[in-house]
Enzyme design. Structure first.
Site, PDB file in Angstrom:
ATOM      1  N   ARG A  91      17.795 145.107  20.672  1.00 37.74           N
ATOM      2  CA  ARG A  91      17.585 146.084  21.013  1.00 37.74           C
ATOM      3  C   ARG A  91      17.281 147.805  20.121  1.00 37.74           C
ATOM      4  O   ARG A  91      19.684 147.409  19.977  1.00 37.74           O
ATOM      5  CB  ARG A  91      16.793 146.381  22.396  1.00 37.74           C
ATOM      6  CG  ARG A  91      18.066 146.973  23.116  1.00 37.74           C
ATOM      7  CD  ARG A  91      17.353 146.679  24.777  1.00 37.74           C
ATOM      8  NE  ARG A  91      17.636 145.390  25.114  1.00 37.74           N
ATOM      9  CZ  ARG A  91      18.994 144.395  25.561  1.00 37.74           C
ATOM     10  NH1 ARG A  91      19.787 145.048  25.494  1.00 37.74           N
ATOM     11  NH2 ARG A  91      18.306 143.460  26.409  1.00 37.74           N
ATOM     12  N   TYR A 135      38.267 132.977  28.666  1.00 34.70           N
ATOM     13  CA  TYR A 135      38.279 133.531  28.214  1.00 34.70           C
ATOM     14  C   TYR A 135      39.143 133.993  27.316  1.00 34.70           C
ATOM     15  O   TYR A 135      38.711 134.554  26.162  1.00 34.70           O
ATOM     16  CB  TYR A 135      38.433 135.052  29.520  1.00 34.70           C
ATOM     17  CG  TYR A 135      38.609 136.730  29.028  1.00 34.70           C
ATOM     18  CD1 TYR A 135      37.099 137.216  28.755  1.00 34.70           C
ATOM     19  CD2 TYR A 135      39.141 137.277  28.004  1.00 34.70           C
ATOM     20  CE1 TYR A 135      36.301 138.029  27.872  1.00 34.70           C
ATOM     21  CE2 TYR A 135      38.701 138.353  27.540  1.00 34.70           C
ATOM     22  CZ  TYR A 135      37.657 138.917  27.126  1.00 34.70           C
ATOM     23  OH  TYR A 135      37.365 140.181  26.746  1.00 34.70           O
ATOM     24  N   LYS A 163      38.434 133.915  23.180  1.00 40.78           N
ATOM     25  CA  LYS A 163      38.789 134.783  22.507  1.00 40.78           C
ATOM     26  C   LYS A 163      39.231 134.068  21.300  1.00 40.78           C
ATOM     27  O   LYS A 163      40.073 134.592  19.666  1.00 40.78           O
ATOM     28  CB  LYS A 163      39.582 135.857  22.989  1.00 40.78           C
ATOM     29  CG  LYS A 163      38.273 136.793  23.833  1.00 40.78           C
ATOM     30  CD  LYS A 163      37.758 137.276  22.645  1.00 40.78           C
ATOM     31  CE  LYS A 163      36.425 137.985  23.863  1.00 40.78           C
ATOM     32  NZ  LYS A 163      35.372 138.750  23.261  1.00 40.78           N
ATOM     33  N   LEU A 216      41.605 148.242  28.928  1.00 36.38           N
ATOM     34  CA  LEU A 216      40.507 148.405  28.480  1.00 36.38           C
ATOM     35  C   LEU A 216      39.944 149.956  29.707  1.00 36.38           C
ATOM     36  O   LEU A 216      39.483 149.864  30.927  1.00 36.38           O
ATOM     37  CB  LEU A 216      38.843 148.326  28.324  1.00 36.38           C
ATOM     38  CG  LEU A 216      39.107 147.246  27.046  1.00 36.38           C
ATOM     39  CD1 LEU A 216      37.879 146.937  26.292  1.00 36.38           C
ATOM     40  CD2 LEU A 216      39.997 148.272  25.689  1.00 36.38           C
ATOM     41  N   ARG A 222      33.783 144.306  36.309  1.00 35.56           N
ATOM     42  CA  ARG A 222      34.920 142.958  36.219  1.00 35.56           C
ATOM     43  C   ARG A 222      35.615 142.837  37.201  1.00 35.56           C
ATOM     44  O   ARG A 222      36.389 142.846  37.056  1.00 35.56           O
ATOM     45  CB  ARG A 222      35.704 142.931  34.176  1.00 35.56           C
ATOM     46  CG  ARG A 222      34.764 142.886  33.424  1.00 35.56           C
ATOM     47  CD  ARG A 222      34.990 143.254  32.462  1.00 35.56           C
ATOM     48  NE  ARG A 222      34.792 143.334  31.189  1.00 35.56           N
ATOM     49  CZ  ARG A 222      34.113 143.321  29.930  1.00 35.56           C
ATOM     50  NH1 ARG A 222      35.377 142.131  29.610  1.00 35.56           N
ATOM     51  NH2 ARG A 222      33.356 143.200  28.848  1.00 35.56           N
TER      52      ARG A 222
END
Length: 233
Positions: A39, A131, A135, A158, A168
């Site tokens: 979008r 995870y 990655k 982060l 998370r």
């Protein structure tokens, strides 16, 4: 003579991606940034005239959307919780990224192309955990595509600029600690803006950077530091 770049960006509305978008649009070596996403979004930052937004179907990407660009910048990512299952997570986080990278390469077959990818600390294709394994698989896939230059950034925790609507695992507990000086000092965290600045700074480096490059959290902190921050490194 400095090289001018036209960049594709994926994940431009995410924590790192939104910062990377601003960094690219204010980079004097970047003339155009095309955001591909599901979008459009509102952008009120500098150099908005250089931003092109295209709505795409990640299930059916078209090479024409990637044509006439020489940089593939990717900050696209999700979590298992957001995706709903391990399979859906891998589809979005890994398959969408690698399929987009292949389309980018196919659309620009004779152009020296660069890749900038936000991965994660401890990425490892042989990991038992979903995870870091995913990655790591993305990293391996990108490295095998033979970009002229492929720079992979592996940030630690982060530290975001704004409140993230989705949490998370354990984020509420560790975020206050990681966001402070201890996180940086212990090399356990990095601000999202620092990651984005490091990526943009690497893009502006001289052309003698061919091949695959991996930057860990300590290197990201050093590369992405502002002038005032460098005095304390």
């Amino acid at each position: 003579m400095e090289q001018k770049h036209a960049c594709i960006i994926l994940g431009a509305t995410g924590a790192v991606g939104s910062c990377l978008l601003r960094e690219l649009l204010t980079n004097p070596n970047v003339t155009k940034v095309t955001s591909l996403g599901r979008r459009t979004f509102e952008y009120n930052g500098p150099n908005a005239e250089a931003l092109v937004q295209k709505v795409v179907n990640f299930e059916d990407l078209k090479e024409e959307d990637f044509k006439d660009h020489d940089v593939f910048a990717c900050a696209l990512g999700t979590t298992r919780a957001q995706a709903g299952s391990a399979e859906a997570f891998q589809k979005i986080d890994r398959d969408y990224v690698l399929n987009a990278a292949r389309a980018f390469k196919g659309a620009n077959p004779t152009t020296p192309v660069q890749c900038l990818y936000v991965s994660s600390m401890n990425a490892n294709p042989n990991s038992w955990f979903l995870y870091p394994k995913t990655k790591g698989e993305i990293e391996e896939g990108l490295k095998k595509m033979n970009f002229t230059s492929c720079a992979i950034f592996r940030p630690a925790f982060l530290v975001t600029e704004h409140h993230r609507p989705e949490k998370r695992l354990g984020e509420d507990l560790v975020a206050p600690l990681m966001a402070g000086r201890f996180g940086k000092w212990a090399n356990l965290s990095v601000p999202v803006g620092t990651v984005a600045h490091a990526m943009s700074k690497w893009l502006s480096q001289p052309s003698e950077k061919q091949g695959n490059h991996i930057f860990d959290n300590k290197q990201i902190l050093a590369m992405g530091a502002t002038s005032s921050e460098q005095a304390h490194i």
